[in-house]
Design a protein around this motif. Structure first.
Motif, mmCIF file in Angstrom:
data_model
loop_
_atom_site.group_PDB
_atom_site.id
_atom_site.type_symbol
_atom_site.label_atom_id
_atom_site.label_comp_id
_atom_site.label_asym_id
_atom_site.label_seq_id
_atom_site.Cartn_x
_atom_site.Cartn_y
_atom_site.Cartn_z
ATOM 1 N N HIS A 92 50.617 70.754 -3.964
ATOM 2 C CA HIS A 92 49.852 71.845 -4.672
ATOM 3 C C HIS A 92 49.095 72.323 -3.514
ATOM 4 O O HIS A 92 48.137 72.102 -3.490
ATOM 5 N N TYR B 180 39.880 63.303 -6.687
ATOM 6 C CA TYR B 180 39.368 64.407 -6.107
ATOM 7 C C TYR B 180 39.897 64.209 -4.578
ATOM 8 O O TYR B 180 40.484 65.302 -4.284
ATOM 9 N N LEU C 262 44.934 79.214 -11.542
ATOM 10 C CA LEU C 262 45.245 77.649 -11.471
ATOM 11 C C LEU C 262 46.489 77.311 -10.493
ATOM 12 O O LEU C 262 47.528 77.933 -10.394
ATOM 13 N N ASN D 186 37.491 73.363 -6.505
ATOM 14 C CA ASN D 186 36.824 72.673 -7.596
ATOM 15 C C ASN D 186 37.831 71.693 -8.356
ATOM 16 O O ASN D 186 37.508 71.184 -9.499
ATOM 17 N N ASP D 187 39.066 71.812 -7.916
ATOM 18 C CA ASP D 187 40.316 71.343 -8.690
ATOM 19 C C ASP D 187 40.434 69.875 -8.682
ATOM 20 O O ASP D 187 40.281 69.263 -7.405
ATOM 21 N N TYR D 188 40.748 69.061 -9.766
ATOM 22 C CA TYR D 188 41.016 67.676 -9.811
ATOM 23 C C TYR D 188 42.439 67.755 -9.862
ATOM 24 O O TYR D 188 43.161 68.577 -10.415
ATOM 25 N N VAL E 230 46.852 70.096 -11.826
ATOM 26 C CA VAL E 230 45.606 70.374 -10.953
ATOM 27 C C VAL E 230 44.858 71.291 -11.833
ATOM 28 O O VAL E 230 45.418 72.196 -12.140
ATOM 29 N N GLY E 231 43.535 70.911 -11.815
ATOM 30 C CA GLY E 231 42.521 72.064 -12.587
ATOM 31 C C GLY E 231 41.190 71.516 -12.438
ATOM 32 O O GLY E 231 40.973 70.498 -11.987
ATOM 33 N N ASP E 232 40.479 72.123 -13.037
ATOM 34 C CA ASP E 232 39.051 71.986 -13.069
ATOM 35 C C ASP E 232 38.573 70.939 -13.560
ATOM 36 O O ASP E 232 38.160 71.199 -14.854
ATOM 37 N N ILE F 218 45.709 74.518 -4.172
ATOM 38 C CA ILE F 218 44.429 73.701 -4.776
ATOM 39 C C ILE F 218 43.247 74.487 -4.525
ATOM 40 O O ILE F 218 42.755 74.852 -3.273
#
Lengths: 115, 115
Positions: free
Chosen positions: A24, A51, A1, A30-32, A90-92, A27
């Motif tokens: 980030h 996104y 992550l 696929n990360d939002y 930041v994550g999927d 990143i």
């Protein structure tokens, strides 16, 4: 992550526009990018998610450059009640219901709005 | 209720005692998260449930911590042989699987103080 970096604190005055930038650098595709607000003695509250490019809702705008290695939360005309801690995550975002539930909060940015 | 409900709001216990913290998520939300937050820090991920099963428990600090969600709704975080370092606010959040905004809805937390 992806790990995020934000300023520890910011000061502003009522009526000003406040921009909080989050870095980030790693990143993933696929990360939002999601921002939360937290008042003392309360749980975090969702503000906005995006996104790429720009997202705007009734409380804030989120600006994301083409390389997506940073993002800026913009709060228009802040008031005293906007004094809070703001977290960038930041994550999927499309897969919060999947195997990776670990959403990492950093220390956030403490915004102080003065009269 | 309309939001995530956590009980108790405050819990004071003595070192070595057993503690249970309860989370009642928003009706229909299949994903449930536990975080803990120490003073001045961001929320720290503990465990994530998708339905009845723990999809990610990588944040649980040690085997004194355990969480269950037997019917896919209410969850209980259990802490055995509490230590002073367990003192923190324990936050619960829920989200609706399939909602691609990735918004987590947090409760107000349970403040645990271990004397």
């Amino acid at each position: 992550l992806a790990k995020t970096t934000q300023p520890i604190s910011m000061d502003s005055y009522e009526g000003q526009e406040v921009n909080i930038t989050c870095s980030h650098n790693n990143i993933a595709t696929n990360d939002y990018i999601t921002w939360y607000q937290q008042f003392p003695s309360q749980g975090p509250r969702f503000i906005i998610q995006g996104y790429k490019t720009k997202v705007t809702n009734e409380v804030a705008s989120l600006f994301i450059p083409a390389d997506r290695k940073s993002s800026t939360l913009s709060l228009p005309r802040v008031s005293l009640s906007d004094t809070a801690v703001y977290y960038c995550l930041v994550g999927d975002g499309m897969n919060y219901g999947g195997s990776q539930g670990n959403l990492i909060f950093g220390k956030g940015t403490k915004l102080s709005v003065k009269p | 209720g309309a939001g995530v409900s956590q009980t108790p709001s405050n819990k004071v216990t003595e070192k070595g005692k057993y503690v249970e913290l309860r989370c009642d998520p928003i009706s229909g939300h299949t994903a449930l998260y536990w975080y803990r937050q120490s003073l001045g820090q961001g929320p720290e991920f503990l465990i994530y449930f998708q339905g009845t099963g723990a999809a990610d428990d990588s944040g649980l600090p040690n085997d004194r911590f355990f969480a269950v969600r037997p019917e896919g709704s209410v969850s209980t975080l259990k802490i055995q042989r509490t230590e002073r370092g367990d003192s923190a606010v324990y936050l619960c959040a829920s989200s609706l699987r399939g909602l691609d905004t990735g918004e987590l809805f947090f409760g107000e937390g349970s403040r645990l103080t271990v004397l």
